[in-house]
Design a protein around this motif. Structure first.
Motif, short mmCIF file in Angstrom:
data_model
loop_
_atom_site.label_atom_id
_atom_site.label_comp_id
_atom_site.label_asym_id
_atom_site.label_seq_id
_atom_site.Cartn_x
_atom_site.Cartn_y
_atom_site.Cartn_z
N ARG A 319 0.88 -1.45 0.11
CA ARG A 319 -0.41 -0.11 0.03
C ARG A 319 0.66 1.21 -0.18
NH1 ARG A 319 -2.44 -4.06 -0.86
NH2 ARG A 319 -4.70 -4.77 0.77
N SER A 321 1.18 2.90 -2.68
CA SER A 321 1.31 4.31 -3.77
C SER A 321 2.01 4.63 -5.25
CB SER A 321 0.13 5.79 -3.11
OG SER A 321 -0.50 5.22 -1.84
N ALA A 322 2.79 3.96 -4.86
CA ALA A 322 4.12 3.96 -6.21
C ALA A 322 2.77 4.18 -7.60
CB ALA A 322 4.55 3.31 -6.21
N CYS A 384 6.89 -0.50 -8.45
CA CYS A 384 6.51 -1.17 -7.83
C CYS A 384 7.55 -2.32 -6.35
CB CYS A 384 5.33 -2.95 -7.84
SG CYS A 384 4.68 -3.10 -6.88
N VAL A 386 7.49 -3.92 -4.38
CA VAL A 386 7.77 -6.15 -4.29
C VAL A 386 7.03 -6.27 -5.39
CG1 VAL A 386 6.93 -5.78 -1.55
CG2 VAL A 386 4.77 -5.72 -3.52
N ILE A 388 5.12 -6.71 -8.03
CA ILE A 388 4.04 -7.04 -8.51
C ILE A 388 4.33 -6.90 -10.05
CG2 ILE A 388 0.94 -6.87 -8.64
CD1 ILE A 388 1.76 -5.78 -5.49
N ILE A 390 2.07 -6.14 -12.25
CA ILE A 390 0.26 -5.89 -12.63
C ILE A 390 0.20 -5.71 -13.51
CG2 ILE A 390 -0.89 -3.54 -11.95
CD1 ILE A 390 0.29 -2.48 -10.10
S1 SF4 Z 1 0.76 -2.04 -6.35
FE1 SF4 Z 1 2.59 -2.25 -5.51
S2 SF4 Z 1 3.59 0.37 -5.58
FE2 SF4 Z 1 0.95 -0.38 -5.71
S3 SF4 Z 1 0.61 0.29 -4.10
FE3 SF4 Z 1 0.84 -1.57 -3.78
S4 SF4 Z 1 3.39 -2.31 -3.00
FE4 SF4 Z 1 2.78 0.04 -3.89
#
Ligand code: SF4
Lengths: 480, 243
Positions: A319, A321-322, A384, A386, A388, A390
């Protein structure tokens, strides 16, 4: 309650909500400015660390280990918290979690609670549930307070009021904050002072505080909250009773693992080298801080998400927000268009998974629209912390939506026809010739208007006139 | 020794932008390659894949793998199609692994395989370059297209503000979220116009069709041109569009 778990009931699909948001000139300006600034700062903060990529991989590996051994770490956490005088509760869904918390607040004899900014409690609609049970919950994070007082919805994970500017905030405070001076100006220092005076009274009188958790260390039963204002720490230390609602996936094995995230999180979210206020507590300590501590472990769709091999990586999210701040779609539409407390790229992959069981048809069509709210540009994956992937999850979830469509749905028919044509060179060459007549509609090499659904393109863009000869035809004639 | 190259024209370029494919042929032949065009090629399946039609994408991926099976190098004038083949094919079907390992986007092929940056081109215009998302983030072409452009004689390269920001095309995204796509396009066009360039170039005709479609709709007078067409242009044989 006006809300389903995770989404806001009655929210339109993404394209519809986006159309309204895009027309809001003020919103576009506020967002472009805010995301642009934080994006540049994040890049600088991350650029300082030569081992950033290795840190990301470490973060990914730790979270993957947690997700595949969740049962082990959660029972270890439960034992450690219990041994240190805390009480652990398990909640299958939003309703169960809300019921547990309301029961605990009532048992403490409180009608007012102070809250630390928390995504998990926003996800389950805890404030509304407490309200319905006669308990008022007061948000103490400044941005969260602005949203609450304005009876608004959050639009960002870290800065829920990112869509508001200073003068809008002043108007909200003047109209709704008890004791706010009618001559309050829009100077940030004055606004912060007004909020401080308002909140100080609440901190000193509250008997119960409610928080979320960024991490919980299984080995020692230590819960961690990171924040920048210090208001969270007031909540975590002053009231008698502390209740923490935490998503199952927030557990980490040990303090060594925590170290990785305490580097990844601040640089990714606020572009800071170190987080300003990091509060850690393990159970209760006699004579210091809360006398009662309850930890509510929340599932609410998480174990179902865990069962999906591709989709589960969304549970690695910390979480930060990047991904929101770099997303070109989020930058234009803002967060409310996503119809959920989780906006932006992470929202587009997390909300449809957490909310998958919904029986509300409106919510179901919102959830179906979310994985398509992306141009797949990949900026989110690039930042991100970690790792992910996306775009991969978006495409995977699109596949799920497609699989539910009947075979006679117009899009499914068109896609089937397109692949039938394209898998055969002969049919493909024939189809290319069929496009030729489009030339008749062209003026100066451009086609300006086509009927629906091509009008979705031509409403804002010309189509190039097809050439007299395709490349393959030219090759056959000259080289073949 | 000449390098034998298979041109993967891509369905969009073959159908709508034959000049680009001809430019690739001319450029690679000038650099000493033998270019072949396997006639069975159709579409890489990216649209199906990205829209969630994985099964059909797999069918098209297998067809593409068969079509290009006999070549040691496959060159596509598209970052997104090359990215589809190289990054995403192997996850669809094992028969595609070979072609995936031998497919290059044009600028990568020139710089990494042929080892050239100055391709002997001449293009006396003010040009700005948009790095398309898939070439940037999937393939990681980095500065390669810019290095090629900087070596073009007569070309004045101007930097595009917020260059790495997506143009809003995104395949079916441009239709499914037309309003958001258009808002992204508007910002991209404003940045292009701010440069004062006469030509916008990129390595993907799909993004160029989207940005170019907006630029002509507004009669901005800025034209879009694929990187290959600039690189193919020489003093002796300057670039001219086929009427
Ligand atoms: S998906 Fe990755 S970049 Fe987006 S809020 Fe979660 S940890 Fe941060």
């Amino acid at each position: 309650m006006g809300r389903n778990p995770v989404t806001w009931l009655g929210s339109p699909t993404f394209p519809t909500a986006a159309r309204t948001a895009l027309a809001d000139v003020q919103l576009r300006g506020n967002l472009a400015h805010a995301t642009g600034t934080i994006r540049t700062k994040r890049e600088a903060a991350v650029g300082e660390l030569p081992d950033w990529e290795r840190l990301r991989r470490a973060g990914e590996a730790i979270k993957d280990d947690v997700l595949s051994n969740l049962d082990v770490y959660l029972t270890r956490l439960e034992a450690a918290v219990t041994a240190r005088g805390g009480v652990v509760h398990w909640a299958r869904d939003a309703a169960e979690a809300n019921e547990i918390v309301l029961g605990l607040v009532r048992a403490a004899g409180a009608t007012e609670v102070v809250k630390v900014k928390s995504m998990a409690t926003a996800e389950i609609g805890l404030n509304e549930a407490l309200e319905a049970g006669g308990v008022s919950a007061i948000e103490t994070d400044l941005a969260e307070l602005i949203v609450q007082l304005g009876e608004d919805r959050p639009s960002h994970i870290l800065v829920p009021a990112i869509h508001r500017n200073r003068s809008e905030i002043r108007d909200i405070f003047r109209a709704t904050m008890p004791g706010a001076s009618p001559s309050l100006s829009d100077r940030p220092a004055e606004l912060a002072e007004a909020a401080r005076a308002h909140l100080r009274r609440k901190f000193l009188s509250a008997q119960v505080a409610i928080s979320g958790a960024n991490f919980a260390v299984a080995d020692t039963g230590s819960v961690v909250v990171v924040e920048s204002e210090g208001n969270g720490r007031m909540c975590l230390t002053l009231p008698r009773t502390l209740i923490t609602v935490m998503g199952l996936e927030k557990v980490v094995p040990s303090w060594r693992d925590l170290e990785v995230f305490l580097q990844l999180l601040p640089r990714s979210s606020t572009a800071e080298r170190m987080n300003p206020y990091t509060s850690v507590w393990s159970g209760v300590t006699p004579g210091d801080g809360p006398r009662e501590f309850h930890l509510v472990l929340l599932d609410n769709g998480r174990t179902a998400t865990l069962a999906d091999r591709v989709g589960r990586q969304a549970l690695r999210c910390i979480r930060c927000s990047a991904c929101l701040n770099v997303c070109p779609v989020y930058e234009r539409t803002g967060g409310q268009a996503y119809g959920s407390v989780y906006p932006g790229p992470i929202g587009a992959i997390l909300t449809p998974q957490l909310g998958a069981g919904t029986d509300d048809p409106g919510t179901a069509s919102l959830l179906r629209s979310l994985p398509f709210a992306s141009s797949l540009c990949g900026a989110c994956y690039e930042v991100c912390p970690v790792r992910i992937d996306i775009p991969e999850v978006l495409v995977h979830l699109r596949g799920r939506v497609v699989a539910e469509k009947p075979a006679y749905a117009p899009e499914a028919v068109a896609m089937a026809a397109a692949s039938w044509v394209m898998v055969s060179p002969r049919r493909f060459r024939f189809a290319q010739r069929l496009l030729g007549p489009l030339r008749l509609l062209a003026r100066r090499g451009r086609v300006r208007r086509l009927p629906w659904p091509a009008s979705l393109w031509t409403d804002s863009r010309d189509v190039p006139a097809p050439p007299r000869e395709t490349f393959s035809a030219w090759w056959r004639r000259n080289r073949g | 020794m000449t390098t034998r190259v298979a041109l993967m024209a891509t369905c969009l370029t073959d159908t709508f932008f034959p000049d680009t494919a001809r430019a690739v042929v001319r450029l690679l032949e000038r650099l000493g390659c033998t270019v072949e065009f396997p006639p069975a090629q159709t579409c890489c399946g990216q649209m199906h894949y990205n829209t969630g039609y994985r099964r059909q994408a797999t069918t098209l991926a297998r067809h593409t793998a068969r079509t290009f099976a006999d070549y040691d190098a496959v060159v596509a004038p598209s970052g997104s199609c090359a990215g589809m083949v190289r990054d995403l094919y192997p996850g669809l079907h094992r028969s595609t692994v070979r072609v995936a390992g031998r497919t290059y986007e044009l600028s990568e092929f020139l710089v990494d395989v042929l080892g050239v940056e100055d391709v002997g081109a001449y293009f006396p215009h003010r040009v700005t370059y948009h790095p398309t998302c898939h070439s940037l983030r999937m393939l990681g072409v980095g500065e390669k297209p810019l290095r090629l452009l900087r070596a073009v004689r007569g070309l004045e390269l101007v930097e595009l503000p917020a260059a790495r920001s997506c143009c809003g095309f995104g395949g079916t995204f441009a239709l499914k979220n037309a309003d958001t796509s258009t808002a992204m396009l508007a910002d991209k066009m404003r940045n292009v116009l701010d440069t004062g360039a006469r030509v916008l170039t990129a390595g993907d005709n799909s993004c160029l069709m989207h940005i170019g479609g907006g630029l002509t709709r507004l009669n901005t007078g800025v034209r879009t041109l694929h990187l290959a067409e600039i690189l193919a242009s020489t003093e002796e044989e300057p670039w001219v569009a086929t009427p």
